[in-house]
Scaffold this motif. Sequence first.
Motif, PDB file in Angstrom:
ATOM      1  N   HIS A  77       0.813  -1.216   0.000  1.00 53.82           N
ATOM      2  CA  HIS A  77       0.000   0.000   0.000  1.00 53.82           C
ATOM      3  C   HIS A  77       0.849   1.270   0.000  1.00 53.82           C
ATOM      4  O   HIS A  77       0.285   2.371   0.014  1.00 53.82           O
ATOM      5  CB  HIS A  77      -0.919   0.020   1.224  1.00 53.82           C
ATOM      6  CG  HIS A  77      -1.956  -1.061   1.204  1.00 53.82           C
ATOM      7  ND1 HIS A  77      -1.683  -2.367   1.528  1.00 53.82           N
ATOM      8  CD2 HIS A  77      -3.275  -1.024   0.905  1.00 53.82           C
ATOM      9  CE1 HIS A  77      -2.780  -3.090   1.436  1.00 53.82           C
ATOM     10  NE2 HIS A  77      -3.770  -2.307   1.056  1.00 53.82           N
ATOM     11  N   THR A  79       3.276   1.841   2.407  1.00 53.47           N
ATOM     12  CA  THR A  79       3.709   2.129   3.773  1.00 53.47           C
ATOM     13  C   THR A  79       5.202   1.861   3.922  1.00 53.47           C
ATOM     14  O   THR A  79       5.724   0.861   3.414  1.00 53.47           O
ATOM     15  CB  THR A  79       2.924   1.261   4.767  1.00 53.47           C
ATOM     16  OG1 THR A  79       1.528   1.483   4.561  1.00 53.47           O
ATOM     17  CG2 THR A  79       3.271   1.608   6.190  1.00 53.47           C
ATOM     18  N   SER A 162       2.924   6.460   8.518  1.00 53.14           N
ATOM     19  CA  SER A 162       2.849   6.179   7.084  1.00 53.14           C
ATOM     20  C   SER A 162       1.678   5.258   6.762  1.00 53.14           C
ATOM     21  O   SER A 162       0.994   5.444   5.748  1.00 53.14           O
ATOM     22  CB  SER A 162       4.164   5.544   6.620  1.00 53.14           C
ATOM     23  OG  SER A 162       4.113   5.220   5.254  1.00 53.14           O
ATOM     24  N   TRP A 165      -2.086   6.857   6.486  1.00 53.81           N
ATOM     25  CA  TRP A 165      -2.647   7.543   5.319  1.00 53.81           C
ATOM     26  C   TRP A 165      -2.398   6.793   4.006  1.00 53.81           C
ATOM     27  O   TRP A 165      -3.128   7.003   3.033  1.00 53.81           O
ATOM     28  CB  TRP A 165      -2.096   8.965   5.222  1.00 53.81           C
ATOM     29  CG  TRP A 165      -0.651   9.080   4.843  1.00 53.81           C
ATOM     30  CD1 TRP A 165       0.425   9.015   5.674  1.00 53.81           C
ATOM     31  CD2 TRP A 165      -0.134   9.302   3.527  1.00 53.81           C
ATOM     32  NE1 TRP A 165       1.587   9.167   4.966  1.00 53.81           N
ATOM     33  CE2 TRP A 165       1.273   9.347   3.649  1.00 53.81           C
ATOM     34  CE3 TRP A 165      -0.707   9.462   2.279  1.00 53.81           C
ATOM     35  CZ2 TRP A 165       2.102   9.542   2.563  1.00 53.81           C
ATOM     36  CZ3 TRP A 165       0.114   9.660   1.187  1.00 53.81           C
ATOM     37  CH2 TRP A 165       1.498   9.696   1.339  1.00 53.81           C
ATOM     38  N   HIS A 166      -1.420   5.902   3.961  1.00 49.71           N
ATOM     39  CA  HIS A 166      -1.217   5.145   2.732  1.00 49.71           C
ATOM     40  C   HIS A 166      -2.295   4.088   2.521  1.00 49.71           C
ATOM     41  O   HIS A 166      -2.830   3.948   1.404  1.00 49.71           O
ATOM     42  CB  HIS A 166       0.166   4.483   2.750  1.00 49.71           C
ATOM     43  CG  HIS A 166       1.274   5.398   2.341  1.00 49.71           C
ATOM     44  ND1 HIS A 166       2.078   6.061   3.255  1.00 49.71           N
ATOM     45  CD2 HIS A 166       1.719   5.778   1.115  1.00 49.71           C
ATOM     46  CE1 HIS A 166       2.966   6.795   2.620  1.00 49.71           C
ATOM     47  NE2 HIS A 166       2.776   6.646   1.325  1.00 49.71           N
ATOM     48  N   PRO A 168      -5.497   3.882   3.778  1.00 52.31           N
ATOM     49  CA  PRO A 168      -6.792   4.463   3.373  1.00 52.31           C
ATOM     50  C   PRO A 168      -6.784   5.057   1.962  1.00 52.31           C
ATOM     51  O   PRO A 168      -7.792   4.984   1.253  1.00 52.31           O
ATOM     52  CB  PRO A 168      -7.056   5.538   4.434  1.00 52.31           C
ATOM     53  CG  PRO A 168      -6.266   5.120   5.609  1.00 52.31           C
ATOM     54  CD  PRO A 168      -5.035   4.480   5.044  1.00 52.31           C
ATOM     55  N   LEU A 169      -5.658   5.630   1.557  1.00 48.18           N
ATOM     56  CA  LEU A 169      -5.610   6.231   0.215  1.00 48.18           C
ATOM     57  C   LEU A 169      -5.788   5.173  -0.869  1.00 48.18           C
ATOM     58  O   LEU A 169      -6.596   5.339  -1.800  1.00 48.18           O
ATOM     59  CB  LEU A 169      -4.282   6.964   0.039  1.00 48.18           C
ATOM     60  CG  LEU A 169      -4.043   7.597  -1.343  1.00 48.18           C
ATOM     61  CD1 LEU A 169      -5.091   8.657  -1.634  1.00 48.18           C
ATOM     62  CD2 LEU A 169      -2.628   8.177  -1.431  1.00 48.18           C
ATOM     63  N   VAL A 170      -5.054   4.072  -0.765  1.00 54.63           N
ATOM     64  CA  VAL A 170      -5.187   3.004  -1.764  1.00 54.63           C
ATOM     65  C   VAL A 170      -6.585   2.399  -1.714  1.00 54.63           C
ATOM     66  O   VAL A 170      -7.203   2.113  -2.755  1.00 54.63           O
ATOM     67  CB  VAL A 170      -4.104   1.937  -1.536  1.00 54.63           C
ATOM     68  CG1 VAL A 170      -4.301   0.754  -2.473  1.00 54.63           C
ATOM     69  CG2 VAL A 170      -2.722   2.538  -1.737  1.00 54.63           C
ATOM     70  N   VAL A 172      -9.416   3.828  -0.747  1.00 58.69           N
ATOM     71  CA  VAL A 172     -10.417   4.765  -1.275  1.00 58.69           C
ATOM     72  C   VAL A 172     -10.401   4.775  -2.800  1.00 58.69           C
ATOM     73  O   VAL A 172     -11.456   4.723  -3.458  1.00 58.69           O
ATOM     74  CB  VAL A 172     -10.165   6.173  -0.696  1.00 58.69           C
ATOM     75  CG1 VAL A 172     -10.913   7.228  -1.496  1.00 58.69           C
ATOM     76  CG2 VAL A 172     -10.592   6.238   0.755  1.00 58.69           C
ATOM     77  N   LEU A 173      -9.216   4.829  -3.391  1.00 59.61           N
ATOM     78  CA  LEU A 173      -9.139   4.871  -4.857  1.00 59.61           C
ATOM     79  C   LEU A 173      -9.656   3.568  -5.477  1.00 59.61           C
ATOM     80  O   LEU A 173     -10.405   3.590  -6.470  1.00 59.61           O
ATOM     81  CB  LEU A 173      -7.690   5.127  -5.283  1.00 59.61           C
ATOM     82  CG  LEU A 173      -7.107   6.498  -4.909  1.00 59.61           C
ATOM     83  CD1 LEU A 173      -5.665   6.602  -5.349  1.00 59.61           C
ATOM     84  CD2 LEU A 173      -7.933   7.622  -5.508  1.00 59.61           C
ATOM     85  N   THR A 370       5.537   7.289  -6.625  1.00 63.78           N
ATOM     86  CA  THR A 370       5.282   5.945  -6.092  1.00 63.78           C
ATOM     87  C   THR A 370       6.430   4.985  -6.365  1.00 63.78           C
ATOM     88  O   THR A 370       6.580   3.987  -5.645  1.00 63.78           O
ATOM     89  CB  THR A 370       4.007   5.370  -6.717  1.00 63.78           C
ATOM     90  OG1 THR A 370       4.113   5.391  -8.149  1.00 63.78           O
ATOM     91  CG2 THR A 370       2.794   6.182  -6.294  1.00 63.78           C
TER      92      THR A 370
END
Length: 543
Positions: A77, A79, A162, A165-166, A168-170, A172-173, A370
């Motif tokens: 993800h 992290t 790290s 937020w990493h 949840p970001l992956v 959510v997208l 990334t």
Amino acid sequence: MTQVTERGTRLPAPPRAGVRRRSPAAAACVVGGAVAAGLGLGFLAVLVIVLWISSPYPDSGPGGALHLAAGLWLLAHGTELLRYETLSGVPAPVGVTPLLLVALPVLLMRRAARLGGASDEEDEEVLPASAVFSAVLCGYLAVGALATVYAAGGPMPADPISAAWHVPLVAVLAAAGGVWGAKGRPLGPLPHWLPGGVRRGFVRPRYALALRAGAGGALVLLGGGALLVGASLAWHGAQVQASFLSLTGVWSGRFAVLLLALALIPNAMVWGAAYALGPGFALGAEVTATPLGFAGAPALPRFPLLEALPAAGPGTPLTWAAAGVPVVAGLAVGWFAVRRAREVSYGETALTAALGALVCGLVMAGLAATAAGPLGSRRLAEFGPVWWATGAAAFGWTLVLAVPVAVGVHAWRYRPAEGPVAVDAQAPVGDGWHDSGVRELRWEVMRKASGALVPEILPEPVPPAAGAVPVVPVVPAAAVAPVAPVAAGAPAVRARRAVTVVAGLGLDLGPRPEPVAPPVPPVPPVAPPVTGVRVLARRKPPA
């Protein structure tokens, strides 16, 4: 009415305002998100356990292998992991995420969201897109939090900040993409809280063309990066093979190194694209590899992909040739930015190409961010391409080339059509087809084969020769036959042209007589004619 009169039957009570009905579909979406996270963890756990069992010198027990699997799932993800077993004793961060490993959680989360938003039966409850998105996300993040806590007791724990937020970001997208796919990928109206000008602007087709052009340019850059990496690996084949064989001597270790190299191939493609664009990539503090030169002595670990780096020193014509990759990318952006409509102006085409260049720059900046990350705390704190420099270079290359190419392609596609060539209708045809009589022969064959359907060719008048004086023969008055008066408007009789007759065809070139219909035989009557009628007396029935 029966419910009121019958005793013992109660009317359904209205739902109370403070009580919310539980939806089984929402619960299924929560479970689907948790299962998606569990499948990713289980796949990595099985892989790590197999490698641990096959290793002749395992460093820890099965508990350490499971903790490492949880850390790898978080690394997928984006992290950062912390490695405490270092020579200096200072924890070293590991932040280079294998991009091929990212596909595992993204595909599983997208599948869970798509299945949660779809309905197979007509009477099945269908949740709105926001409810499916929230439910799947809750189940996935719950498992992610447990994995973060569990990985903290392993050899490579995850950085909590790290991971906060990493992951949840992956999620959510990926969930947004799955819900959008389940609803039929609608391109409907934007939210009402956006300004009206913004909503009307995004409806225009230029933005769809800009997205297509930018994506095409980014794909060309990635393809060029893959070509550079493959060519460099083939050029340094001996060093790559020696590095692969020297890392470990057992087949399980070599298999693990091979899997890691395959997972890092997309990262190498992004690095190759950044190298072709000009900014290059960092190999530690104050060490950067660019087409113009490679100065410094980086402290790199032994790894097969790192053996394909260019040699230290100034650039050569072979490294300068990498500039052809962004040139082709700019041409691709300009080609895809042309709209297939004649009413589009040149300014609109140029603006679309500029927006496509901007999209290409943003995509390459995100991929560079990334694909890079730290591999240590000191000299390896910077490892990989710099995202803002890569994005700016991609935008500049494609903007300079795409705008003139798009305008030129638009001008070529919609140039004014050339008019027909003027032909003098009175000019005689100077070929042998109309003067040799072959046309008349073929026409007569057609008339003979089709009967009266094809008309006869009228004879053409023979024009007098230029400057010739017509000679009128002297005929005695007694020999001149009386001439009937010619009615006004009657067509003049023109002389027949000479026809070349070929023997053996059996053609009759004279005037064809009008066809005479054959006599129709009388049709016999269906029944014989009645010559008389006999009236019979009616008998009375017996009493």
